[in-house]
Every structure is written in C-alpha cells, then in structure tokens.
Design an enzyme around this catalytic site. Structure first.
Site, mmCIF file in Angstrom:
data_model
loop_
_atom_site.group_PDB
_atom_site.id
_atom_site.type_symbol
_atom_site.label_atom_id
_atom_site.label_comp_id
_atom_site.label_asym_id
_atom_site.label_seq_id
_atom_site.Cartn_x
_atom_site.Cartn_y
_atom_site.Cartn_z
ATOM 1 N N LYS A 109 0.879 -1.187 0.000
ATOM 2 C CA LYS A 109 0.000 0.000 0.000
ATOM 3 C C LYS A 109 0.910 1.229 0.000
ATOM 4 O O LYS A 109 1.401 1.642 1.042
ATOM 5 C CB LYS A 109 -0.884 -0.023 1.252
ATOM 6 C CG LYS A 109 -2.197 0.698 1.109
ATOM 7 C CD LYS A 109 -2.105 2.188 0.937
ATOM 8 C CE LYS A 109 -1.606 2.908 2.169
ATOM 9 N NZ LYS A 109 -1.318 4.353 1.888
ATOM 10 N N GLU A 133 10.451 1.008 10.170
ATOM 11 C CA GLU A 133 11.526 1.973 9.906
ATOM 12 C C GLU A 133 10.883 3.334 10.063
ATOM 13 O O GLU A 133 10.039 3.733 9.241
ATOM 14 C CB GLU A 133 12.042 1.821 8.472
ATOM 15 C CG GLU A 133 13.217 0.878 8.338
ATOM 16 C CD GLU A 133 14.514 1.487 8.817
ATOM 17 O OE1 GLU A 133 14.845 1.198 9.998
ATOM 18 O OE2 GLU A 133 15.183 2.198 8.085
ATOM 19 N N CYS A 145 14.716 10.348 5.630
ATOM 20 C CA CYS A 145 14.708 10.077 7.074
ATOM 21 C C CYS A 145 16.085 10.259 7.712
ATOM 22 O O CYS A 145 16.189 10.544 8.890
ATOM 23 C CB CYS A 145 14.175 8.689 7.342
ATOM 24 S SG CYS A 145 15.173 7.417 6.586
ATOM 25 N N GLU A 174 11.441 16.512 13.488
ATOM 26 C CA GLU A 174 11.795 16.265 12.094
ATOM 27 C C GLU A 174 10.913 17.142 11.197
ATOM 28 O O GLU A 174 9.696 16.956 11.148
ATOM 29 C CB GLU A 174 11.545 14.790 11.790
ATOM 30 C CG GLU A 174 11.951 14.395 10.407
ATOM 31 C CD GLU A 174 11.633 12.935 10.141
ATOM 32 O OE1 GLU A 174 10.594 12.458 10.616
ATOM 33 O OE2 GLU A 174 12.437 12.282 9.451
HETATM 34 P P1 NAD Z 1 3.166 8.441 7.273
HETATM 35 O O1 NAD Z 1 3.450 7.678 8.489
HETATM 36 O O2 NAD Z 1 2.179 9.526 7.327
HETATM 37 O O3 NAD Z 1 2.672 7.476 6.104
HETATM 38 C C1 NAD Z 1 3.402 6.349 5.681
HETATM 39 C C2 NAD Z 1 2.453 5.351 5.063
HETATM 40 O O4 NAD Z 1 1.569 4.876 6.070
HETATM 41 C C3 NAD Z 1 1.570 5.900 3.954
HETATM 42 O O5 NAD Z 1 1.436 4.900 2.970
HETATM 43 C C4 NAD Z 1 0.256 6.140 4.661
HETATM 44 O O6 NAD Z 1 -0.871 6.130 3.792
HETATM 45 C C5 NAD Z 1 0.219 4.979 5.611
HETATM 46 N N1 NAD Z 1 -0.605 5.168 6.802
HETATM 47 C C6 NAD Z 1 -0.895 6.327 7.452
HETATM 48 N N2 NAD Z 1 -1.643 6.058 8.532
HETATM 49 C C7 NAD Z 1 -1.837 4.725 8.572
HETATM 50 C C8 NAD Z 1 -2.514 3.849 9.473
HETATM 51 N N3 NAD Z 1 -3.150 4.284 10.558
HETATM 52 N N4 NAD Z 1 -2.483 2.529 9.225
HETATM 53 C C9 NAD Z 1 -1.825 2.047 8.151
HETATM 54 N N5 NAD Z 1 -1.188 2.819 7.265
HETATM 55 C C10 NAD Z 1 -1.178 4.149 7.473
HETATM 56 O O7 NAD Z 1 4.575 8.906 6.789
HETATM 57 P P2 NAD Z 1 4.905 9.780 5.528
HETATM 58 O O8 NAD Z 1 4.410 11.144 5.836
HETATM 59 O O9 NAD Z 1 4.442 9.129 4.279
HETATM 60 O O10 NAD Z 1 6.505 9.703 5.519
HETATM 61 C C11 NAD Z 1 7.251 10.586 6.226
HETATM 62 C C12 NAD Z 1 7.799 9.962 7.476
HETATM 63 O O11 NAD Z 1 8.386 8.691 7.220
HETATM 64 C C13 NAD Z 1 8.921 10.785 8.070
HETATM 65 O O12 NAD Z 1 8.760 10.851 9.456
HETATM 66 C C14 NAD Z 1 10.180 10.002 7.742
HETATM 67 O O13 NAD Z 1 11.254 10.156 8.609
HETATM 68 C C15 NAD Z 1 9.689 8.611 7.767
HETATM 69 N N6 NAD Z 1 10.527 7.806 6.887
HETATM 70 C C16 NAD Z 1 11.416 6.948 7.428
HETATM 71 C C17 NAD Z 1 12.248 6.195 6.607
HETATM 72 C C18 NAD Z 1 13.228 5.212 7.158
HETATM 73 O O14 NAD Z 1 13.861 4.489 6.404
HETATM 74 N N7 NAD Z 1 13.413 5.144 8.455
HETATM 75 C C19 NAD Z 1 12.153 6.328 5.239
HETATM 76 C C20 NAD Z 1 11.231 7.220 4.716
HETATM 77 C C21 NAD Z 1 10.413 7.945 5.559
#
Ligand code: NAD
Length: 538
Positions: free
Chosen positions: A177, A251, A285, A385
C-alpha cells in the site's frame, strides 16, 4: 511526459483494476499543483480481494517453489527495471517532485535490492543442533505467508523494493500500500514483476490513504507487516500488529545531527551540509538537518554554508534542477508552520525562510532552501523532524558537548566533522559511541554517518541481508522429547524422521515405516567411529 497515459489503477491478482467502488483520488504534480492522473481508491473489499489473492498464491505453490526459480524471476525483474529506468525515473520525479537524476538513482537502487535478494533466495539455511550422542535437532526457515507492506511517499520505488524484494525472495506473497501523496511507481513495479514471470497474486498493490493502510494492517489474513513512515503511524501499526499477533518491521522517522568542529575542513563540510537540502528537498529520514556547530567556527562556517545554499537552483524535478518542490501542499504548509515556530523562538533565516516567490514556481509547492541560524537548543525546530529543506544551526562550546550529546536522542544518522581526533571532546565520542554501531567514528573527515541501534527509529534497523530474517519463521523440525524429560517419544514418523530419527523413535514407529536397524560393526575401530556418526547406514 505524456500524462494522459499514466494508469492510476491498482494491481490485484495479476491485473489492473479500478476497485469495487470505482472511487478515485488525484495524483498531483507538486511542481505545478496540477492533477496528472486519477488513482483508484481501494476500500476494505479491495483489501480483502488482494489478501485473498496473495493467500491463494502462497497456497498454490509460490512458497514451495524451488528457490532457484525465485532467483531467476527476481533477477529478471531487476534487469527489466534497469531497462526501463528512464520510464520509472520520470514517473517518480513527476509524482514526488525530486530531480530526475535522483529518481534515476532510486531506480538503480531498487534494481539493486532485487539483485541482492535474488542472491539470497536460494541461500536460506536452517541449522543443526547436536544434542549429544544420537540426537540432532534441526531447524528450517520458512516463509511467513502474506506480507503487508506500507510504503511512504518520499522514496516510493526504492523503499517499496527494500521491503518487497526480501519478502518475495523468501517465498512470501505481498500486498503493498503506497502513500496517496506518491506511489504510482510501486503499482508499475508490480506489473513489471508479472512480466518478469511472477505468478498472479504474488505481488498486489492497493492504492489509497491511511484508511486503506489501516484496512490492510488490521486484516486477519496477513502474516507480517513491513512499515516505513512516521513515528505516530508506526505506533498505530504496531498496535494493529499486536491485535493480529503478527510480526512487524518498522523503519521510522528521526532528526539527525551533523556535528562540525572548528578544525574541520569547513569548505568540504559546508558542501556536504548544503547537499543535505538538495537530496529530495531533505525529505529523507536520515537527512542531517540539525547542525551542531562549534562556536569558534560559527561565523565562517555559516557564511560558507549560506553561499552554497543561495546557489541552489529550484525547479521542476523533470527539468533536473538542484532541488525540487516538497511533495504536497499539506507538506508545504507543515514546513512553513515549522519556520514560523523557529522565528517565534528567536531563530534567524540566513537564507530562504518561506515559500519561493519566483513567478514560474508560484503554483508549485516550492520552499526556499533555508538556513536557520541561532536556533535555541531544545526548541521545536531543533528537536522535531521538519522533513523539508530547512537546516538548523545551534552552536556549542566543544568542552560543553558532553551534556549536549545526551540530547541527541532522535537521530537515525549523524555526521561528525573535525580533523584531529584528539581535539574532539570526550562528550562527542561518548554520544557517538553510546548509540553508534561503529566503535571509532570520529575520523579525519567532513562527514561520517553513524546509525544508532536504539531510539524511536524502529524495531530493528534494516540492513541489506538482514531483512530476510524478518520474512521467515524459524521452525524446529526434529526434537527428542525424551531428552527433554518426556516419558515417551512423540516425534511423528515421516520421511524425514525415518531418516533422522534416533533409535527410540524408530522403536515406536509402525514396523512398515521403520528403517532398518543399525547392525553393530564387527570391527571395534569402525564401531568407535560410528559412535560419532550414529545414523550412518540407517
Ligand atoms: P506516514 O506515516 O504519514 O505514512 C506512511 C504510510 O503509512 C503511507 O502509505 C500512509 O498512507 C500509511 N498510513 C498512514 N496512517 C496509517 C494507518 N493508521 N495505518 C496504516 N497505514 C497508514 O509517513 P509519511 O508522511 O508518508 O513519511 C514521512 C515519514 O516517514 C517521516 O517521518 C520520515 O522520517 C519517515 N521515513 C522513514 C524512513 C526510514 O527508512 N526510516 C524512510 C522514509 C520515511
């Protein structure tokens, strides 16, 4: 790019589909604010269908396929990805807003993941555990079943591949997803995987936002969750995994520092720090967007850095600028909110500080690359962040670093700049070593990445090669209950135990399935040797 040609349908059971409701949401080009595709919005029925297709694929034999067949499919997928690198990179650049060459690197990295894990697919070993004379337990690692993969928007193709490649290599089926902000490359990847020979149902993609994600992570038919994204969502997903009692790999986000000492090569350190903003507009990240700068170097370094940052060229990703927009209007508003908060806390914007005012960028989500100086320690912008092109500078006196090191608790990576190891305070070394993987990270360098093992980053750090252990369950195949104190042997007789079973098990087997008894060799020398090879001849 021919935007009318972009297919926004999801991919389930080997086919593109608009889903049960036929509802869609908009894919928006962050450089122009224009809609470039309608994307299928998956609801819980579509999630049901995708999970059922994945389960059927596992049961139909994907999990039991000779591993070498998986090796070939994954290598073919990697080769196709490399062949279609330009197409994938353009889609990713349009969707996320990143410069085209960065998107090209992402496609190469994605292909690399499939190649790496293709090499792992036929090297999944168990172990044998000698329990004393006559007894050997052994273990197998076997696929978990259906792996739910929740993907973020900042590196959709690359991060999806990092989770999906090990899942497939180990014989799991996948329901992915991607994020609603950007993720069309993941759907295209699933389609390409079918062209590479992946059977229908093994790799499915449902498209939508948090609701679709929640429907997937709460689904009783999944056996594992892989999630990359923010800390709050990670917490929600861990709870969903607990309700379902399935393993989860997280992650999460963080706030990484770069530490620059006065004796560092300031030119090189400034170049490196400016690059942080250009890489996907710092929506990364591990982006070290928190700069801790030794006071003695403050003015010179800020000046050097500001010069570098002012020269960063903003533009549409597809035109290959130095830096593109942020991914969405929502993300832009969030970053602007952080800038306001920094200003309120007394920080000064040496460069940037707001939305780009260039007329040609006015419709897109462009934020000027921003150097925020004199950021108070502990303030919101220093701690949280931002996930946008904002670099904060907080000064320190080097002998005072020790207590500061204790505050570096939200950082997935960090850099240390300083020429002379002897000049680096014990506090710096302590704060690096306490959480870092490397024992001796402070070198003559401008930037050295150190990744922590703990913190809120996730349930275990991901490294190529280790992910596969999250995708497998360990199964103990043979054990001797008698050895463990049971009154009688309960090891089931079967082809495996017929070959391996100790004498006590053989005695309890039906005569027809009992292997021939071992005849003691006449030669005492051989007999002694067989004490160490008790099953030879059985
Ligand atoms: P997010 O957590 O808002 O969303 C990530 C994914 O989760 C999306 O596909 C979203 O639709 C889904 N999602 C949201 N709520 C959900 C729920 N309740 N249940 C299931 N799925 C759900 O994050 P984002 O805004 O897309 O990404 C940014 C964040 O991700 C930043 O904090 C960044 O640091 C982190 N990130 C970490 C890494 C890593 O390797 N550690 C890599 C990329 C991004």
């Amino acid at each position: 790019m021919e935007t009318t040609a972009i297919d926004g349908r999801m991919f389930v059971d080997g086919q593109r589909s608009w889903g049960s409701s036929g509802s869609t949401f908009d894919a928006i080009d962050p450089a122009t604010g224009q809609v470039f595709a309608a994307v299928a919005l998956a609801d819980h029925r579509d999630v049901d269908t995708a999970v059922a297709a994945a389960r059927a694929a596992v049961d139909a034999g994907w999990a039991g396929l000779p591993p070498v067949r998986r090796v070939r499919i994954l290598n073919r997928l990697a080769a196709l990805l490399r062949e279609q690198r330009a197409e994938f990179a353009r889609l990713e650049s349009l969707d996320v807003g990143k410069p085209l060459r960065q998107a090209e690197d992402d496609v190469a990295a994605a292909a690399g993941y499939f190649e790496f894990f293709a090499g792992v697919a036929d090297k999944v070993f168990g172990s044998s555990i000698p329990l004393g004379k006559g007894f050997v337990d052994f273990t197998l690692r076997e696929p978990l079943g259906v792996s739910a993969q929740i993907v973020p928007w900042n590196y959709p193709l690359r991060l999806a591949s990092r989770g999906i490649a090990p899942a497939l290599a180990c014989g799991n089926a996948v329901v992915a997803k991607p994020a609603a902000e950007a993720g069309l490359s993941v759907v295209r990847l699933a389609e390409l995987a079918t062209e590479a020979g992946l059977p229908p149902g093994v790799f499915n993609v449902v498209t939508g936002g948090p609701e679709t994600g929640a429907a997937l992570t709460h689904h009783p038919g999944i056996n594992h969750i892989m999630f990359t994204g923010s800390v709050p969502t990670g917490i929600a997903i861990m709870k969903a995994a607990a309700d379902n009692v399935v393993p989860v790999t997280l992650e999460l986000g963080g706030k990484s520092p770069n530490i620059v000492f006065a004796d560092a090569d300031l030119e090189r350190a400034a170049a490196s720090s400016a690059t942080t903003l250009m890489q996907n507009s710092a929506q990364t990240c591990t982006a070290p967007t928190r700069l801790l700068l030794e006071s003695a170097a403050h003015d010179r370094f800020v000046d050097l850095l500001a010069q570098r940052i002012r020269s960063i060229r903003l533009g549409r990703g597809l035109d290959n600028p130095d830096m593109g927009p942020v991914v969405s209007e929502r993300q832009m508003r969030r970053v602007l909110g952080f800038l306001k908060s920094g200003e309120k806390d007394g920080a000064t914007a040496v460069t940037g500080g707001g939305r780009s005012e260039k007329p040609e960028l006015a419709r897109g989500y462009f934020i000027e690359p921003t150097l925020l100086d004199r950021v108070p320690r502990g303030s919101l912008v220093e701690q949280e962040e931002i996930f946008g092109p904002v670099l904060t500078v907080t000064s320190f006196e080097w002998h005072a670093l020790r207590p500061r090191g204790r505050h570096l608790d939200k950082r997935p990576g960090q850099g240390v700049g300083g020429r002379d190891r002897g000049q680096v305070g014990p506090g710096a070394r302590e704060c690096v070593q306490r959480r870092g993987k490397h024992r001796s990270p402070v070198r003559r360098l401008q930037t050295q990445r150190v990744r922590p093992r703990a913190g809120r980053r996730g349930a275990g750090e991901l490294h190529p090669g280790e992910e596969r252990h999250d995708q497998l369950r360990l199964r103990l195949l043979a054990e001797c209950p008698r050895l463990a104190g049971a009154p009688s042997c309960t090891v089931p007789a079967g082809p495996a135990s017929g070959w391996l079973a100790p004498p006590c098990c053989r005695a309890s087997m039906p005569a027809a399935r009992r292997p021939a008894a071992i005849k003691p060799p006449a030669d005492p020398a051989r007999r002694r040797a067989e004490d160490f090879e008790p099953w030879a001849g059985s």
